[in-house]
Design a protein around this motif. Sequence first.
Motif, PDB file in Angstrom:
ATOM      1  N   ALA A  20      30.480 -27.769 -36.076  1.00 13.60           N
ATOM      2  CA  ALA A  20      31.243 -28.390 -35.030  1.00 13.60           C
ATOM      3  C   ALA A  20      32.049 -29.603 -35.605  1.00 13.60           C
ATOM      4  CB  ALA A  20      30.522 -28.930 -34.004  1.00 13.60           C
ATOM      5  N   GLN A  21      31.465 -30.370 -36.539  1.00 17.64           N
ATOM      6  CA  GLN A  21      32.111 -31.586 -37.257  1.00 17.64           C
ATOM      7  C   GLN A  21      33.036 -31.070 -38.425  1.00 17.64           C
ATOM      8  OE1 GLN A  21      31.619 -34.805 -36.601  1.00 17.64           O
ATOM      9  NE2 GLN A  21      33.964 -35.067 -37.720  1.00 17.64           N
ATOM     10  N   ALA A  22      32.600 -29.847 -38.947  1.00 13.58           N
ATOM     11  CA  ALA A  22      33.684 -29.457 -39.814  1.00 13.58           C
ATOM     12  C   ALA A  22      34.949 -28.929 -38.975  1.00 13.58           C
ATOM     13  CB  ALA A  22      33.340 -28.141 -40.748  1.00 13.58           C
ATOM     14  N   VAL A  23      34.681 -28.303 -37.910  1.00 16.29           N
ATOM     15  CA  VAL A  23      35.878 -27.719 -37.222  1.00 16.29           C
ATOM     16  C   VAL A  23      36.781 -29.020 -36.655  1.00 16.29           C
ATOM     17  CG1 VAL A  23      36.641 -26.600 -34.785  1.00 16.29           C
ATOM     18  CG2 VAL A  23      34.861 -25.599 -36.301  1.00 16.29           C
ATOM     19  N   ALA A  24      36.187 -30.028 -36.081  1.00 12.81           N
ATOM     20  CA  ALA A  24      36.894 -31.174 -35.734  1.00 12.81           C
ATOM     21  C   ALA A  24      37.812 -31.792 -36.900  1.00 12.81           C
ATOM     22  CB  ALA A  24      36.035 -32.076 -35.146  1.00 12.81           C
ATOM     23  N   ASP A  25      37.138 -31.847 -38.130  1.00 12.24           N
ATOM     24  CA  ASP A  25      37.864 -32.259 -39.310  1.00 12.24           C
ATOM     25  C   ASP A  25      39.050 -31.291 -39.496  1.00 12.24           C
ATOM     26  OD1 ASP A  25      35.994 -34.337 -39.178  1.00 12.24           O
ATOM     27  OD2 ASP A  25      34.941 -33.492 -40.890  1.00 12.24           O
ATOM     28  N   ALA A  26      39.120 -30.085 -39.613  1.00 10.55           N
ATOM     29  CA  ALA A  26      40.147 -29.184 -39.918  1.00 10.55           C
ATOM     30  C   ALA A  26      40.995 -29.345 -38.864  1.00 10.55           C
ATOM     31  CB  ALA A  26      39.467 -27.865 -39.953  1.00 10.55           C
ATOM     32  N   LEU A  27      40.912 -29.543 -37.613  1.00  6.55           N
ATOM     33  CA  LEU A  27      41.932 -29.469 -36.551  1.00  6.55           C
ATOM     34  C   LEU A  27      42.629 -30.934 -36.758  1.00  6.55           C
ATOM     35  CD1 LEU A  27      39.879 -28.301 -33.329  1.00  6.55           C
ATOM     36  CD2 LEU A  27      41.879 -27.134 -34.387  1.00  6.55           C
ATOM     37  N   ALA A  28      41.961 -31.783 -37.132  1.00  7.99           N
ATOM     38  CA  ALA A  28      42.795 -33.357 -37.485  1.00  7.99           C
ATOM     39  C   ALA A  28      43.532 -32.928 -38.573  1.00  7.99           C
ATOM     40  CB  ALA A  28      41.458 -34.556 -37.494  1.00  7.99           C
ATOM     41  N   GLN A  29      42.945 -32.540 -39.690  1.00  6.88           N
ATOM     42  CA  GLN A  29      43.841 -32.283 -40.752  1.00  6.88           C
ATOM     43  C   GLN A  29      45.252 -31.510 -40.473  1.00  6.88           C
ATOM     44  OE1 GLN A  29      44.961 -29.909 -43.007  1.00  6.88           O
ATOM     45  NE2 GLN A  29      43.839 -30.243 -44.964  1.00  6.88           N
ATOM     46  N   ALA A  30      44.976 -30.640 -39.677  1.00  2.00           N
ATOM     47  CA  ALA A  30      45.860 -29.424 -39.336  1.00  2.00           C
ATOM     48  C   ALA A  30      47.141 -30.130 -38.630  1.00  2.00           C
ATOM     49  CB  ALA A  30      45.306 -28.174 -38.800  1.00  2.00           C
ATOM     50  N   GLY A  31      46.385 -30.825 -37.728  1.00  2.00           N
ATOM     51  CA  GLY A  31      47.671 -31.542 -36.731  1.00  2.00           C
ATOM     52  C   GLY A  31      48.201 -30.499 -35.781  1.00  2.00           C
ATOM     53  N   SER A  32      49.598 -30.337 -36.047  1.00  2.00           N
ATOM     54  CA  SER A  32      50.274 -29.500 -35.128  1.00  2.00           C
ATOM     55  C   SER A  32      50.673 -28.384 -36.078  1.00  2.00           C
ATOM     56  CB  SER A  32      51.522 -30.068 -34.663  1.00  2.00           C
ATOM     57  OG  SER A  32      52.448 -30.323 -35.610  1.00  2.00           O
ATOM     58  N   GLY A  33      50.062 -28.347 -37.305  1.00  2.00           N
ATOM     59  CA  GLY A  33      50.557 -27.074 -38.277  1.00  2.00           C
ATOM     60  C   GLY A  33      49.414 -26.311 -38.618  1.00  2.00           C
ATOM     61  N   LYS A  34      49.119 -25.957 -39.898  1.00  2.00           N
ATOM     62  CA  LYS A  34      48.041 -25.097 -40.487  1.00  2.00           C
ATOM     63  C   LYS A  34      47.246 -25.919 -41.284  1.00  2.00           C
ATOM     64  CE  LYS A  34      49.769 -20.875 -38.842  1.00  2.00           C
ATOM     65  NZ  LYS A  34      48.943 -20.023 -37.973  1.00  2.00           N
ATOM     66  N   TYR A  35      45.968 -25.338 -41.305  1.00  2.00           N
ATOM     67  CA  TYR A  35      45.009 -26.053 -42.154  1.00  2.00           C
ATOM     68  C   TYR A  35      45.044 -25.564 -43.402  1.00  2.00           C
ATOM     69  CZ  TYR A  35      40.271 -27.188 -44.271  1.00  2.00           C
ATOM     70  OH  TYR A  35      39.429 -27.793 -44.826  1.00  2.00           O
ATOM     71  N   GLU A  36      45.037 -26.610 -44.387  1.00  2.00           N
ATOM     72  CA  GLU A  36      44.920 -26.227 -45.768  1.00  2.00           C
ATOM     73  C   GLU A  36      43.710 -26.868 -46.677  1.00  2.00           C
ATOM     74  OE1 GLU A  36      48.342 -26.835 -47.955  1.00  2.00           O
ATOM     75  OE2 GLU A  36      49.404 -25.697 -46.904  1.00  2.00           O
ATOM     76  N   ASP A  37      42.875 -25.866 -47.083  1.00  2.00           N
ATOM     77  CA  ASP A  37      41.551 -26.278 -47.561  1.00  2.00           C
ATOM     78  C   ASP A  37      41.629 -27.013 -49.076  1.00  2.00           C
ATOM     79  OD1 ASP A  37      39.165 -26.513 -48.154  1.00  2.00           O
ATOM     80  OD2 ASP A  37      38.511 -24.590 -48.208  1.00  2.00           O
ATOM     81  N   GLY A  38      41.667 -28.154 -49.099  1.00  2.00           N
ATOM     82  CA  GLY A  38      41.659 -28.983 -50.301  1.00  2.00           C
ATOM     83  C   GLY A  38      40.540 -28.582 -51.379  1.00  2.00           C
ATOM     84  N   ALA A  39      39.308 -28.249 -50.571  1.00  2.00           N
ATOM     85  CA  ALA A  39      38.208 -28.095 -51.536  1.00  2.00           C
ATOM     86  C   ALA A  39      38.148 -26.566 -51.937  1.00  2.00           C
ATOM     87  CB  ALA A  39      36.786 -28.161 -50.551  1.00  2.00           C
ATOM     88  N   PHE A  40      38.853 -25.790 -51.406  1.00  2.00           N
ATOM     89  CA  PHE A  40      39.283 -24.435 -52.175  1.00  2.00           C
ATOM     90  C   PHE A  40      40.639 -23.779 -52.062  1.00  2.00           C
ATOM     91  CE2 PHE A  40      38.261 -19.802 -52.591  1.00  2.00           C
ATOM     92  CZ  PHE A  40      37.475 -19.597 -53.535  1.00  2.00           C
ATOM     93  N   PRO A  41      41.311 -24.671 -52.842  1.00  2.00           N
ATOM     94  CA  PRO A  41      43.036 -24.304 -52.611  1.00  2.00           C
ATOM     95  C   PRO A  41      43.454 -23.060 -53.164  1.00  2.00           C
ATOM     96  CG  PRO A  41      42.519 -25.961 -54.653  1.00  2.00           C
ATOM     97  CD  PRO A  41      41.089 -25.707 -53.761  1.00  2.00           C
ATOM     98  N   ALA A  42      44.619 -22.721 -52.770  1.00  2.00           N
ATOM     99  CA  ALA A  42      45.250 -21.680 -53.348  1.00  2.00           C
ATOM    100  C   ALA A  42      45.727 -21.890 -54.854  1.00  2.00           C
ATOM    101  CB  ALA A  42      46.444 -21.143 -52.542  1.00  2.00           C
TER     102      ALA A  42
END
Length: 255
Positions: A20-42
Amino acid sequence: QPVVETVGQGLSKKLEDEAAQAVADALAQAGSGKYEDGAFPASPESLGGAASSLGVASWRRVEEIEPRGPKDRGDGSLFSHAEGVGFKMGSLADEWLVGALNVVGTNVEVAERAFVDSSHAEQGFYVVRVWVEDESSDDDWHVVLIDDRLPCSADGQPAFCRGAKPGALWATLVEKAVAKFKGSYTALQELNELYGQGEGTQRGLELVTGGKARELAFPEPSASKEERDAPWEELKECLYTNQVVCSQSVSQSVS
């Protein structure tokens, strides 16, 4: 020898809170856009090697690979076409995992349970659970949050685990989650080289479902009727209780 998988238990309260905390953090990072995982980037670091050597031409999001119309929304669209879709390896030799995903894919309900959270497709991320037995801990599950950017080949389709028709991307996302958990995509290939014949698929089944894979040996034709019937009865029980079952053919050379 059919390999029968017993599905494991759910997450502990501690892991539910972590998810649940990971989801909350991802939503906060994404804002109104798309989430990008800095720990496992493209990046080549996530691939574990140069993109060109692994046949990766680009990283694309799920909606770019497999667009879905409004009719697919709101019904768990990641799995809306998943029934009966088989998977094959691409340019990554991770047969141990793709083989296990093919087995899990025969039961969409079991496949769905691999996802702790698949409700944030619009924000571009998913939460997957993987199971690794740990004698020092009561929690054998691990929660892995990933964004939905997938390595793709020149044809725009997934470079690694892929299906012949729509409905395969849930497996491609699980493959990415396992790659993140193991450190890189090439780590999956290294495990393929480590596991023996048949062992890899069982390890993959355990990792994805959290159950204990086992083999059923069929008796010789000379065995009693009761002995010959026993594995079939166990197979029927497994199917009735919604477990996943597969068979394996082992070829032997004759000199």
